[in-house]
Design a protein around this motif. Sequence first.
Motif, PDB file in Angstrom:
ATOM      1  N   PHE A 159       0.831  -1.198   0.000  1.00  0.00           N
ATOM      2  CA  PHE A 159       0.000   0.000   0.000  1.00  0.00           C
ATOM      3  C   PHE A 159       0.874   1.260   0.000  1.00  0.00           C
ATOM      4  O   PHE A 159       0.607   2.226  -0.726  1.00  0.00           O
ATOM      5  N   HIS A 160       1.914   1.249   0.802  1.00  0.00           N
ATOM      6  CA  HIS A 160       2.810   2.415   0.870  1.00  0.00           C
ATOM      7  C   HIS A 160       3.428   2.691  -0.498  1.00  0.00           C
ATOM      8  O   HIS A 160       3.465   3.842  -0.966  1.00  0.00           O
ATOM      9  N   ALA A 161       3.912   1.639  -1.149  1.00  0.00           N
ATOM     10  CA  ALA A 161       4.515   1.810  -2.470  1.00  0.00           C
ATOM     11  C   ALA A 161       3.468   2.257  -3.486  1.00  0.00           C
ATOM     12  O   ALA A 161       3.746   3.098  -4.354  1.00  0.00           O
ATOM     13  N   MET A 162       2.250   1.705  -3.388  1.00  0.00           N
ATOM     14  CA  MET A 162       1.188   2.074  -4.321  1.00  0.00           C
ATOM     15  C   MET A 162       0.817   3.543  -4.156  1.00  0.00           C
ATOM     16  O   MET A 162       0.557   4.242  -5.147  1.00  0.00           O
ATOM     17  N   SER A 163       0.807   4.028  -2.943  1.00  0.00           N
ATOM     18  CA  SER A 163       0.492   5.435  -2.690  1.00  0.00           C
ATOM     19  C   SER A 163       1.516   6.341  -3.372  1.00  0.00           C
ATOM     20  O   SER A 163       1.162   7.372  -3.965  1.00  0.00           O
ATOM     21  N   SER A 164       2.777   5.937  -3.308  1.00  0.00           N
ATOM     22  CA  SER A 164       3.835   6.712  -3.947  1.00  0.00           C
ATOM     23  C   SER A 164       3.714   6.662  -5.460  1.00  0.00           C
ATOM     24  O   SER A 164       3.909   7.668  -6.154  1.00  0.00           O
ATOM     25  N   SER A 170       4.937   7.065 -11.134  1.00  0.00           N
ATOM     26  CA  SER A 170       6.204   6.408 -11.445  1.00  0.00           C
ATOM     27  C   SER A 170       6.044   5.072 -12.170  1.00  0.00           C
ATOM     28  O   SER A 170       7.000   4.543 -12.732  1.00  0.00           O
ATOM     29  N   ARG A 171       4.835   4.519 -12.140  1.00  0.00           N
ATOM     30  CA  ARG A 171       4.557   3.282 -12.860  1.00  0.00           C
ATOM     31  C   ARG A 171       3.199   3.379 -13.520  1.00  0.00           C
ATOM     32  O   ARG A 171       2.307   4.057 -13.019  1.00  0.00           O
ATOM     33  N   GLN A 172       3.029   2.692 -14.616  1.00  0.00           N
ATOM     34  CA  GLN A 172       1.712   2.568 -15.211  1.00  0.00           C
ATOM     35  C   GLN A 172       0.879   1.631 -14.337  1.00  0.00           C
ATOM     36  O   GLN A 172       1.403   0.660 -13.788  1.00  0.00           O
ATOM     37  N   ILE A 173      -0.399   1.923 -14.207  1.00  0.00           N
ATOM     38  CA  ILE A 173      -1.289   1.088 -13.393  1.00  0.00           C
ATOM     39  C   ILE A 173      -2.314   0.443 -14.307  1.00  0.00           C
ATOM     40  O   ILE A 173      -3.043   1.134 -15.022  1.00  0.00           O
ATOM     41  N   ALA A 174      -2.369  -0.888 -14.298  1.00  0.00           N
ATOM     42  CA  ALA A 174      -3.320  -1.629 -15.123  1.00  0.00           C
ATOM     43  C   ALA A 174      -4.345  -2.282 -14.201  1.00  0.00           C
ATOM     44  O   ALA A 174      -3.993  -3.100 -13.354  1.00  0.00           O
ATOM     45  N   ASP A 175      -5.616  -1.906 -14.345  1.00  0.00           N
ATOM     46  CA  ASP A 175      -6.690  -2.346 -13.464  1.00  0.00           C
ATOM     47  C   ASP A 175      -7.531  -3.420 -14.161  1.00  0.00           C
ATOM     48  O   ASP A 175      -8.109  -3.180 -15.221  1.00  0.00           O
ATOM     49  N   ALA A 176      -7.627  -4.602 -13.545  1.00  0.00           N
ATOM     50  CA  ALA A 176      -8.297  -5.744 -14.161  1.00  0.00           C
ATOM     51  C   ALA A 176      -9.794  -5.815 -13.880  1.00  0.00           C
ATOM     52  O   ALA A 176     -10.467  -6.706 -14.403  1.00  0.00           O
ATOM     53  N   ARG A 177     -10.332  -4.907 -13.078  1.00  0.00           N
ATOM     54  CA  ARG A 177     -11.776  -4.956 -12.791  1.00  0.00           C
ATOM     55  C   ARG A 177     -12.587  -4.569 -14.031  1.00  0.00           C
ATOM     56  O   ARG A 177     -12.054  -4.044 -15.005  1.00  0.00           O
ATOM     57  N   SER A 178     -13.887  -4.808 -13.961  1.00  0.00           N
ATOM     58  CA  SER A 178     -14.751  -4.458 -15.088  1.00  0.00           C
ATOM     59  C   SER A 178     -14.723  -2.958 -15.331  1.00  0.00           C
ATOM     60  O   SER A 178     -14.438  -2.164 -14.422  1.00  0.00           O
ATOM     61  N   SER A 239      -3.452  -4.409 -10.788  1.00  0.00           N
ATOM     62  CA  SER A 239      -4.372  -4.339  -9.658  1.00  0.00           C
ATOM     63  C   SER A 239      -5.723  -4.877 -10.099  1.00  0.00           C
ATOM     64  O   SER A 239      -5.994  -5.021 -11.295  1.00  0.00           O
ATOM     65  N   CYS A 240      -6.581  -5.177  -9.112  1.00  0.00           N
ATOM     66  CA  CYS A 240      -7.937  -5.656  -9.416  1.00  0.00           C
ATOM     67  C   CYS A 240      -8.791  -5.438  -8.178  1.00  0.00           C
ATOM     68  O   CYS A 240      -8.589  -4.466  -7.461  1.00  0.00           O
ATOM     69  N   GLY A 241      -9.729  -6.327  -7.901  1.00  0.00           N
ATOM     70  CA  GLY A 241     -10.546  -6.175  -6.714  1.00  0.00           C
ATOM     71  C   GLY A 241      -9.850  -6.628  -5.451  1.00  0.00           C
ATOM     72  O   GLY A 241      -9.867  -5.938  -4.435  1.00  0.00           O
ATOM     73  N   SER A 242      -9.210  -7.796  -5.526  1.00  0.00           N
ATOM     74  CA  SER A 242      -8.577  -8.332  -4.317  1.00  0.00           C
ATOM     75  C   SER A 242      -7.265  -9.066  -4.598  1.00  0.00           C
ATOM     76  O   SER A 242      -6.813  -9.853  -3.769  1.00  0.00           O
ATOM     77  N   GLY A 243      -6.675  -8.814  -5.749  1.00  0.00           N
ATOM     78  CA  GLY A 243      -5.380  -9.417  -6.048  1.00  0.00           C
ATOM     79  C   GLY A 243      -5.438 -10.704  -6.844  1.00  0.00           C
ATOM     80  O   GLY A 243      -4.403 -11.262  -7.191  1.00  0.00           O
ATOM     81  N   ILE A 244      -6.644 -11.196  -7.149  1.00  0.00           N
ATOM     82  CA  ILE A 244      -6.773 -12.452  -7.894  1.00  0.00           C
ATOM     83  C   ILE A 244      -6.606 -12.219  -9.394  1.00  0.00           C
ATOM     84  O   ILE A 244      -5.683 -12.723 -10.030  1.00  0.00           O
ATOM     85  N   THR A 245      -7.513 -11.432  -9.996  1.00  0.00           N
ATOM     86  CA  THR A 245      -7.490 -11.296 -11.462  1.00  0.00           C
ATOM     87  C   THR A 245      -6.410 -10.343 -11.966  1.00  0.00           C
ATOM     88  O   THR A 245      -6.121 -10.346 -13.165  1.00  0.00           O
ATOM     89  N   TYR A 264      -0.114  -5.296  -7.161  1.00  0.00           N
ATOM     90  CA  TYR A 264      -0.552  -4.635  -5.926  1.00  0.00           C
ATOM     91  C   TYR A 264      -1.471  -5.601  -5.198  1.00  0.00           C
ATOM     92  O   TYR A 264      -2.624  -5.760  -5.555  1.00  0.00           O
ATOM     93  N   ASP A 265      -0.956  -6.236  -4.161  1.00  0.00           N
ATOM     94  CA  ASP A 265      -1.661  -7.352  -3.543  1.00  0.00           C
ATOM     95  C   ASP A 265      -2.936  -6.919  -2.806  1.00  0.00           C
ATOM     96  O   ASP A 265      -3.930  -7.633  -2.800  1.00  0.00           O
ATOM     97  N   GLY A 266      -2.919  -5.737  -2.197  1.00  0.00           N
ATOM     98  CA  GLY A 266      -4.115  -5.256  -1.505  1.00  0.00           C
ATOM     99  C   GLY A 266      -5.216  -4.869  -2.467  1.00  0.00           C
ATOM    100  O   GLY A 266      -6.406  -4.989  -2.162  1.00  0.00           O
ATOM    101  N   SER A 267      -4.810  -4.410  -3.644  1.00  0.00           N
ATOM    102  CA  SER A 267      -5.711  -4.010  -4.727  1.00  0.00           C
ATOM    103  C   SER A 267      -6.866  -3.138  -4.211  1.00  0.00           C
ATOM    104  O   SER A 267      -6.734  -2.421  -3.234  1.00  0.00           O
ATOM    105  N   TRP A 268      -8.027  -3.197  -4.906  1.00  0.00           N
ATOM    106  CA  TRP A 268      -9.107  -2.276  -4.571  1.00  0.00           C
ATOM    107  C   TRP A 268      -9.721  -2.565  -3.203  1.00  0.00           C
ATOM    108  O   TRP A 268     -10.273  -1.662  -2.561  1.00  0.00           O
ATOM    109  N   SER A 269      -9.599  -3.796  -2.711  1.00  0.00           N
ATOM    110  CA  SER A 269     -10.098  -4.110  -1.367  1.00  0.00           C
ATOM    111  C   SER A 269      -9.430  -3.226  -0.333  1.00  0.00           C
ATOM    112  O   SER A 269     -10.050  -2.839   0.663  1.00  0.00           O
TER     113      SER A 269
END
Length: 284
Positions: A159-164, A170-178, A239-245, A264-269
Amino acid sequence: MQEEKSPFVVDSDWLQERLGDSDLRVVDAAWYLPAHKRDPQAEYAAGHIPGAVFLDHDAISDATSGLPHTLASPDVFAASVGALGISEKNIIVVYDGPGFFSAPRAWWMFRVMGARDVYVLDGGLDGWKSEGRAVTTDVTAVLPAVFVPTFDETAVTSFHAMSSIVEKGSRQIADARSLGRFTGEEAEPRAGMRSGHMPGARSLPAGGFAADGRFKSLPELRKLVADAGIDLDKPVVTSCGSGITAAIITLALQSLGHTDNTLYDGSWSEWGSRAETAIATGKP
């Protein structure tokens, strides 16, 4: 001309020929959302690929995190899969029901923990059954093994790294949710959680990476990623909802030779449940 396919995906012919090999381990890694109305353990008991063991994503997770199925510590993971008869030196084939939902998460976990010969079964159990291949209700005999973990902590974003990352871009973020959850037009499946996305994220819905349970070809994956605005020459966090997809995107990226990616293991949860996190809505 034969289509270029992921080096991490094997078909049912490949697996059928190797069933019973002493160094092969087959893992049913099915997990579903409540909306799917599928019980993975019940389905495993009702019929699984001969020799397969069942990996419970929830049971193997870090129970202290307060988040769903967070990656376990290396020692806990090693003990859990060792009890299933799996060593990091084995050839490991993971599958789920539809083909590409939760199996890539298991593929990612095994690799993060140091196993190298890990593959996902194209078509999953549904495809295996549709081809008329044998399943069994027999309890798989397991000889406990020693899994020696070599944890790649650089593959996991906190989470700390994701906040940064969000703050600095500093990184592209790819979100797997609908797309609907990404834009905020759809409610999150977890009650009371905000919907939307992390500022700067790109939408890459997990459902787009396979067709009829089969992982798309490398040219198709490359186009999918490019159309989402992801540059394969730059680092990516999935990232996704909870780290699965999210691991489905990771599988696609690594199939295309992209190595500078983390999950991002914590993802949107985690992100969506915190009051202090920035959230954007609408299409990027």
